[in-house]
Design an enzyme around this catalytic site. Structure first.
Site, mmCIF file in Angstrom:
data_model
loop_
_atom_site.group_PDB
_atom_site.id
_atom_site.type_symbol
_atom_site.label_atom_id
_atom_site.label_comp_id
_atom_site.label_asym_id
_atom_site.label_seq_id
_atom_site.Cartn_x
_atom_site.Cartn_y
_atom_site.Cartn_z
ATOM 1 N N SER A 205 3.919 9.514 1.062
ATOM 2 C CA SER A 205 4.401 9.131 -0.264
ATOM 3 C C SER A 205 5.912 9.294 -0.351
ATOM 4 C CB SER A 205 3.727 10.036 -1.292
ATOM 5 O OG SER A 205 4.326 9.885 -2.543
ATOM 6 N N LYS B 18 2.049 16.436 0.739
ATOM 7 C CA LYS B 18 2.263 15.289 1.633
ATOM 8 C C LYS B 18 3.335 15.634 2.685
ATOM 9 C CE LYS B 18 -0.640 12.222 0.093
ATOM 10 N NZ LYS B 18 -1.686 11.620 0.931
ATOM 11 N N TYR C 294 1.902 18.144 -5.288
ATOM 12 C CA TYR C 294 1.384 16.932 -4.637
ATOM 13 C C TYR C 294 2.361 16.474 -3.549
ATOM 14 C CZ TYR C 294 0.950 11.941 -3.821
ATOM 15 O OH TYR C 294 0.885 10.715 -3.207
HETATM 16 C C1 UD1 Z 1 3.527 9.542 -7.915
HETATM 17 C C2 UD1 Z 1 4.201 9.640 -6.587
HETATM 18 C C3 UD1 Z 1 3.828 8.413 -5.777
HETATM 19 C C4 UD1 Z 1 2.316 8.313 -5.663
HETATM 20 C C5 UD1 Z 1 1.701 8.296 -7.049
HETATM 21 C C6 UD1 Z 1 0.195 8.386 -6.908
HETATM 22 C C7 UD1 Z 1 6.247 10.892 -7.102
HETATM 23 C C8 UD1 Z 1 7.690 10.855 -7.315
HETATM 24 N N1 UD1 Z 1 5.640 9.726 -6.806
HETATM 25 O O1 UD1 Z 1 4.062 8.436 -8.537
HETATM 26 O O2 UD1 Z 1 4.388 8.531 -4.517
HETATM 27 O O3 UD1 Z 1 1.974 7.115 -5.009
HETATM 28 O O4 UD1 Z 1 2.141 9.432 -7.771
HETATM 29 O O5 UD1 Z 1 -0.408 8.860 -8.031
HETATM 30 O O6 UD1 Z 1 5.645 11.935 -7.170
HETATM 31 N N2 UD1 Z 1 4.460 7.470 -16.852
HETATM 32 C C9 UD1 Z 1 4.540 7.415 -18.217
HETATM 33 N N3 UD1 Z 1 3.380 7.485 -18.931
HETATM 34 C C10 UD1 Z 1 2.158 7.624 -18.352
HETATM 35 C C11 UD1 Z 1 2.083 7.677 -16.943
HETATM 36 C C12 UD1 Z 1 3.265 7.609 -16.223
HETATM 37 O O7 UD1 Z 1 5.626 7.308 -18.793
HETATM 38 O O8 UD1 Z 1 1.151 7.706 -19.077
HETATM 39 C C13 UD1 Z 1 5.699 7.379 -16.083
HETATM 40 C C14 UD1 Z 1 5.934 8.569 -15.176
HETATM 41 O O9 UD1 Z 1 6.591 9.594 -15.843
HETATM 42 C C15 UD1 Z 1 6.762 7.906 -14.064
HETATM 43 C C16 UD1 Z 1 6.261 6.466 -14.021
HETATM 44 O O10 UD1 Z 1 5.601 6.242 -15.256
HETATM 45 O O11 UD1 Z 1 8.102 7.900 -14.434
HETATM 46 C C17 UD1 Z 1 5.274 6.237 -12.910
HETATM 47 O O12 UD1 Z 1 4.300 7.258 -12.978
HETATM 48 P P1 UD1 Z 1 2.980 7.242 -12.095
HETATM 49 O O13 UD1 Z 1 2.334 5.903 -12.177
HETATM 50 O O14 UD1 Z 1 2.168 8.421 -12.481
HETATM 51 O O15 UD1 Z 1 3.511 7.386 -10.621
HETATM 52 P P2 UD1 Z 1 4.556 8.457 -10.019
HETATM 53 O O16 UD1 Z 1 4.383 9.778 -10.627
HETATM 54 O O17 UD1 Z 1 5.899 7.837 -10.006
#
Ligand code: UD1
Length: 366
Positions: free
Chosen positions: A144, A172, A168
Site C-alpha cells: 500500500s 504493510k 495498518y
Molecule cells: C487507505 C490506504 C490505502 C488503502 C486503503 C484501503 C493510507 C494513506 N492509504 O486509503 O493505501 O488502499 O486505505 O482501505 O492509509 N474519507 C472521508 N469520508 C469517509 C471516508 C473517507 O472524507 O467517509 C476520506 C479520507 O479521510 C481520505 C479519503 O477520503 O482522505 C480516502 O479515504 P479511504 O477511501 O478510506 O482511503 P485511504 O484512507 O486514503
C-alpha cells in the site's frame, strides 16, 4: 475447512486447461475477486482461500459467472491457521501466490492495532512458512501507498522512505521488511510488492464491487451508499488540509486497472530474482470533493456532505509516481475518475443493499 472444489461440481472438467496454478489469498475480497476474474480470463487455474471476514461466498459464484469458468477450489480458512493452509498446498501444485488477505481499514487500525499486526503480519508469516515448506517461491504481495505516510506533496516514487502513519500502514511496511529479508537470505524466492494507491470502482458488469459490512470505512463505497439513499450524508474527514480545497488528496485507481497490473506482475515474476517494489497509481490527485463532484456527475444524484474532524491516521496527500512499472512492464492505467465512479455507481444500483441483499435479483447464488 474445504467449502468446495472443482472436483465436486459438474462441468468443472470442461474448464480449459490453464498454464499455471495461482493461489489467491483473500480471493473473495474487493480486489481479490476482481483479480480472480482477471486470472481466470487469462487461463490461470485459480485456488482461493478466504475467511470471509470481509466478504461472502457468493462473490465467488459471481466471479465464475463473469469468467465463464470455475475457480479450481475454494477454502474457507484464516491463513494464520498453518495446518489448514499447509493442507491446501498439499492438495494443489501451486506455482505462485497472490496475497491479498488482510485487514485494511486505517481508522479501525488505530483503534485495534494488535488485531492489525496479528492478522496482517501473522497471516503473511504463516503464508511464507507454508510456501517454504512446499517449495513455492513466487509471490505477488498486496502492499500500500500507506507505507509512505505523510511524505509531503508531489508524486512519490518507490525510493520514498517509509513513514507509516497508522497501524495498518505499519503492518504493510513490516510485511515488506519481512519479505525483503526472506528474499535476501533465500535467493530462490521471488517477490513483487505492489504498493497500491487507492483502488476503487467495480467490475463493469455491475456483478462485483466493494460491499463493506456495516458503515463503510472507505470513501467510494460511502459516497455510493449516500447516492443510492442508504446513508444521509457523507462525513468529509477534514476540510483544513493544505490542499487546494482543504480536503485530502488521493490517487484513485480503477480496480480493473489494479488487477490487470497483478496479472502482468505474474507474467513478469520470473524476470529477476529477489524482491521488487512498484507503485500502482495514475499519477493524478483528486480531493474528496473532486470525487464527490465526479460521482454526482455520473449518477445524477445529490451527494450531501458535511465537513467533520480529520480522521486519525490520515495524511493530506498521496499521489503516485508510477513510472517505474510503466518502464518495466509497459503497464499503465487506462480508466479515469469518471469511469471509476460510473462503475461503482452501476454496482451500487444493481446491488443497493450489497451482495446479501441482491440474492433475489440475481437468483440463488450458492
Ligand atoms: C487507505 C490506504 C490505502 C488503502 C486503503 C484501503 C493510507 C494513506 N492509504 O486509503 O493505501 O488502499 O486505505 O482501505 O492509509 N474519507 C472521508 N469520508 C469517509 C471516508 C473517507 O472524507 O467517509 C476520506 C479520507 O479521510 C481520505 C479519503 O477520503 O482522505 C480516502 O479515504 P479511504 O477511501 O478510506 O482511503 P485511504 O484512507 O486514503
Amino acid at each position: 475447512m474445504v467449502t468446495r472444489t472443482s472436483y465436486d461440481r459438474p462441468g468443472a472438467a470442461d474448464a480449459p486447461s490453464a498454464p499455471s496454478t495461482v493461489l489467491v489469498t483473500g480471493g473473495a475480497g474487493f480486489i481479490g475477486s476482481h483479480a480472480c476474474v482477471e486470472l481466470l480470463d487469462h487461463g490461470y487455474e485459480v485456488i482461493v482461500v478466504d475467511d470471509y471476514s470481509n466478504s461472502t461466498p457468493q462473490v465467488l459464484t459471481r466471479v465464475e459467472r463473469i469468467a465463464g469458468r470455475f475457480v479450481g477450489a475454494v477454502y474457507e480458512l484464516d491463513i494464520r491457521d498453518r495446518r489448514s493452509l499447509s493442507a491446501v498446498f498439499d492438495r494443489h501444485s501451486v506455482d505462485a501466490v497472490v496475497h491479498f488477505a488482510a485487514h485494511k481499514a486505517v481508522g479501525e487500525s488505530t483503534r485495534m492495532p494488535v488485531r492489525y499486526y496479528d492478522n496482517n503480519v501473522g497471516g503473511t508469516t504463516s503464508l511464507l512458512s507454508a510456501m517454504h515448506e512446499h517449495q513455492v517461491r513466487r509471490l505477488v504481495f498486496s502492499s500500500s501507498c500507506a507505507v509512505y505516510g505523510d511524505a509531503g506533496g508531489g508524486p512519490l516514487d518507490e525510493s520514498t522512505p517509509a513513514r507509516p502513519a497508522s497501524p495498518y500502514a505499519s503492518s504493510k511496511a513490516l510485511c515488506e521488511q519481512i519479505l525483503s529479508d526472506v528474499c535476501r537470505h533465500r535467493p530462490e524466492f521471488v517477490v513483487l510488492c505492489l504498493r497500491y494507491f487507492n483502488p476503487v470502482g467495480a467490475h463493469p458488469s455491475g456483478l462485483l464491487g466493494e460491499d463493506p459490512p456495516g458503515t463503510p470505512d472507505n470513501l467510494m463505497p460511502y459516497v455510493a451508499q449516500v447516492a443510492v439513499g442508504r446513508r444521509k450524508r457523507l462525513p468529509v474527514f477534514g476540510g483544513d488540509y493544505p490542499t487546494p480545497d482543504g480536503t485530502a488528496v488521493r490517487d484513485y485507481l480503477h480496480v480493473m486497472d489494479t488487477v490487470e497490473a497483478h496479472r502482468v506482475a505474474l507474467d513478469h515474476l520470473a524476470d529477476a530474482p529477489g524482491m521488487r517494489v512498484f507503485n500502482l497509481g495514475t499519477g493524478t490527485g483528486s480531493s474528496v470533493l473532486d470525487l464527490v463532484a465526479a460521482f454526482r456527475s455520473v449518477s445524477g444524484r445529490a451527494i450531501p456532505f458535511e465537513i467533520v474532524e480529520r480522521r486519525p491516521g490520515d495524511v493530506p496527500e498521496l499521489i503516485a509516481d508510477a513510472s517505474a512499472v510503466a518502464r518495466a512492464w509497459g503497464w499503465r492505467p487506462t480508466r479515469d475518475l469518471s469511469a471509476m465512479c460510473r462503475d461503482a455507481w452501476h454496482f451500487q444500483q444493481l446491488n443497493p443493499h450489497g451482495y446479501a441483499g441482491s440474492a433475489r435479483r440475481f437468483g440463488k447464488e450458492e
